[in-house]
Design an enzyme around this catalytic site. Structure first.
Site, PDB file in Angstrom:
ATOM      1  N   ASP A 153      19.805  40.413 -11.651  1.00 13.52           N
ATOM      2  CA  ASP A 153      18.321  40.623 -12.069  1.00 13.52           C
ATOM      3  C   ASP A 153      17.839  39.444 -12.888  1.00 13.52           C
ATOM      4  OD1 ASP A 153      15.846  42.067 -12.890  1.00 13.52           O
ATOM      5  OD2 ASP A 153      16.823  43.538 -13.765  1.00 13.52           O
ATOM      6  N   ASN A 177      11.428  38.773  -6.552  1.00  9.90           N
ATOM      7  CA  ASN A 177      12.626  39.434  -5.746  1.00  9.90           C
ATOM      8  C   ASN A 177      13.846  38.484  -6.332  1.00  9.90           C
ATOM      9  OD1 ASN A 177      12.015  37.057  -4.337  1.00  9.90           O
ATOM     10  ND2 ASN A 177      11.346  38.036  -2.769  1.00  9.90           N
ATOM     11  N   ASN A 198      14.880  35.818  -5.848  1.00  7.23           N
ATOM     12  CA  ASN A 198      15.657  34.911  -4.716  1.00  7.23           C
ATOM     13  C   ASN A 198      15.464  33.321  -5.105  1.00  7.23           C
ATOM     14  OD1 ASN A 198      13.160  34.141  -4.355  1.00  7.23           O
ATOM     15  ND2 ASN A 198      13.334  34.817  -2.100  1.00  7.23           N
ATOM     16  N   ILE A 256      12.768  31.853  -5.635  1.00  4.62           N
ATOM     17  CA  ILE A 256      11.535  31.042  -4.854  1.00  4.62           C
ATOM     18  C   ILE A 256      10.304  31.745  -5.535  1.00  4.62           C
ATOM     19  CG2 ILE A 256      10.518  30.600  -2.627  1.00  4.62           C
ATOM     20  CD1 ILE A 256      13.439  30.851  -1.536  1.00  4.62           C
ATOM     21  N   SER A 271      38.122  51.384  -2.764  1.00  8.18           N
ATOM     22  CA  SER A 271      38.612  50.215  -3.381  1.00  8.18           C
ATOM     23  C   SER A 271      39.076  49.070  -2.541  1.00  8.18           C
ATOM     24  CB  SER A 271      39.703  50.675  -4.269  1.00  8.18           C
ATOM     25  OG  SER A 271      40.746  51.157  -3.389  1.00  8.18           O
TER      26      SER A 271
END
Length: 554
Positions: free
Chosen positions: A184, A208, A210, A212, A242
């Protein structure tokens, strides 16, 4: 494949949470004495280490216990917890080992291992002698209760423990944080998270995550619009067990001759990730491999292909997951049909539908009819949550007979010092305790191993049938064999041996090398057969790096 819900309570937490260095990731079965079995395996591992440390360093048992504690980090109170346990149980351990008892005998005497009316005593080494003491569960001790409860809650919900805005993303790495899903970039705003479509082209903030955002001062065009519009960004989501989460117990934790303070430096992180290492896994891993091979994760390939995919990964994986119980944690998946980018979802329940710890293992396996119903339920859920233009790939189940064939006559890490514990003995011990990850494939019974593979093939055929006959509004559907024999062949061409692809401590999971070799095979197959799944190769990647730098995978 598997580690259990309670897979945190032993190995020290190796002494701290008494249910896990058993390394027996499995789906709990009704009626199985799994809790006692996990306690027992964890105890045997720890007492074995104490005994071997005393032998390696030619010291007393007391000094060996203190040496083990000195190796542990302070984080999670591991070191003080260890000393507390030495104070609590040390005198009994010294007395029992002084009477030439082996580790399994000591654990029966301390009643970490228990015998019930129908189950005989299980031994890794030798026959027990009589010694009486009340039974113990470390998580019942007041000092550890809250820690156990917090970890179990995080494991059960499969969402980040630390999540300030409750958007299912975190700035904290473990306890289901960004080791498991993209980091986040604003934990105080639930509208900001990886994978969403940019808010107003991210003029004012990176909605978002990313990396940018902002406006190019040269032409006034938002960077997100300039670099990402039309590039078909897509996330990668794993629905797995797993094996997909990369369950791993470092062998140096169990090798007395190599043990040092450095050996346990990663113990707190591993414990708070449920003994999984998703940051190094074949599907969602974002860190460079520790094994030295060049192959990369699927997320790494997607991000390299299009830097606008940065941080858009989710490992919705759980120890003990199967087609049967995925419904219990699939709600932890984060995707909004209206606000988010499409995603590539890999469904990889590769073991627990045929693997369990029951003595009579075959009745506990998923039937083809059940498999069909379970997978269709999952796909309907995905269709109601994934944005249009997504893709779903169903992995088949492997033929696990290579486990026994590759390992049974080799020495387990616990047996390497004195050449006294083979994998055949280790598998038998786990089976006796009913905590084996897979009685069907980890059995000396060749017929049972073949029957387990036969059921795995039947279930794979169900997945293949679904992929070829069913259609959904919001995603297309594909099937891919889990052809582990091809991975073995690839590894052998490089001069390796099949046993080197299996986790050495549990003798069950594919290791990091195997996971990355599989990821490489999957990536190449998608490129050749389904190139539209991957989206475009972004021509602006180099410019993104020039403006925003190479931000790494997370």
């Amino acid at each position: 494949m598997k580690p259990p819900r309670k897979v945190f309570k032993t190995t020290l937490l190796f002494l701290l949470l008494s249910h896990s260095l058993a390394s027996v990731p499995y789906e709990s079965q009704p009626g199985a004495s799994s809790s006692h079995g996990q306690n027992c395996v964890g105890c045997v591992v720890v007492i074995s280490l104490i005994e071997q440390l005393a032998e390696v360093h030619n010291s007393s048992v007391q000094v060996a216990m203190e040496r083990l504690c000195s190796y542990l980090p302070e984080k999670l109170f591991l070191k003080p917890s260890c000393y507390f346990l030495v104070q609590t149980f040390g005198s009994d351990i010294i007395k029992l080992l002084g009477e030439a008892m082996k580790a399994d005998v000591v654990c029966y005497a301390l009643e970490f291992c228990k015998q019930d009316a129908v189950q005989s005593q299980c031994h890794l080494y030798s026959l027990p002698q009589k010694y009486s003491r009340s039974g113990h569960n470390i998580c019942s001790l007041p000092f550890f209760t809250k820690i156990c409860q917090k970890i179990e809650l995080s494991m059960k919900k499969a969402v980040p423990f630390k999540d300030g805005d409750s958007d299912k993303y975190s700035v904290f790495p473990t306890l289901r944080g960004y080791h498991w899903r993209g980091r986040d970039c604003n934990d105080k705003d639930k509208t900001v998270y990886p994978g969403r479509r940019p808010d107003n082209w991210d003029i004012h903030q990176d909605s978002n995550c990313n990396g940018i955002w902002g406006i190019d001062p040269k032409d006034g065009i938002p960077y997100e619009k300039k670099f990402c519009e039309g590039s078909q960004p897509k996330g990668i989501i794993l629905l797995g067990d797993s094996a997909g989460a990369h369950f791993h117990i470092p062998p140096e934790w169990l090798t007395a001759s190599q043990m040092s303070v450095k050996s346990f430096s990663n113990l707190p992180s591993a414990l708070t990730d449920e003994l999984n290492w998703p940051q190094l896994s074949g599907v969602t891993g974002f860190l460079d491999s520790t094994s030295g091979i060049e192959e990369k994760s699927i997320y790494h390939h997607l991000r390299k292909r299009n830097h606008c995919n940065h941080r858009d990964y989710q490992s919705i994986s759980k120890n003990g997951a199967s087609s049967r119980n995925l419904k219990n944690f699939i709600e932890s998946l984060s995707r909004n049909q209206a606000l988010d980018h499409p995603a590539i979802v890999i469904y990889a329940m590769i073991g627990n539908d045929v693997c369990n710890g029951r003595a009579d293992t075959i009745p506990g396996m998923t039937t083809p009819e059940q498999m069909y119903a379970n997978v269709m339920q999952t796909l309907k859920h995905l269709n109601s949550h994934l944005p249009n233009g997504s893709h779903v790939i169903l992995y088949g189940l492997p033929d696990g007979t290579f486990l026994w064939d590759s390992l049974h006559n080799r020495y387990h890490p616990l047996g390497q010092l004195n050449k006294d514990v083979t994998y055949a003995q280790f598998f038998s011990f786990l089976s006796c305790l009913q905590v084996s990850p897979c009685n069907g494939w980890m059995s000396s019974n060749k017929t049972l191993r073949a029957l387990t593979s036969e059921r795995a093939e039947q279930l794979s055929n169900i997945l293949k049938k679904i992929a070829t006959t069913k259609t959904f509004a919001n995603f297309d559907l594909f099937y891919m064999d889990f052809a582990f024999h091809e991975i073995i062949e690839d590894w052998q061409k490089r001069g390796g041996q099949p046993w080197q692809l299996i986790e050495p401590v549990d003798g069950f999971h594919p290791n990091e090398v195997a996971s990355l070799l599989l990821a490489n095979r999957v990536w190449k197959k998608i490129q050749l057969q389904w190139p539209h799944v991957l989206g475009k190769e972004n021509p602006f990647n180099s410019q993104i790096e020039e403006v925003f730098g190479d931000q790494g995978g997370h």
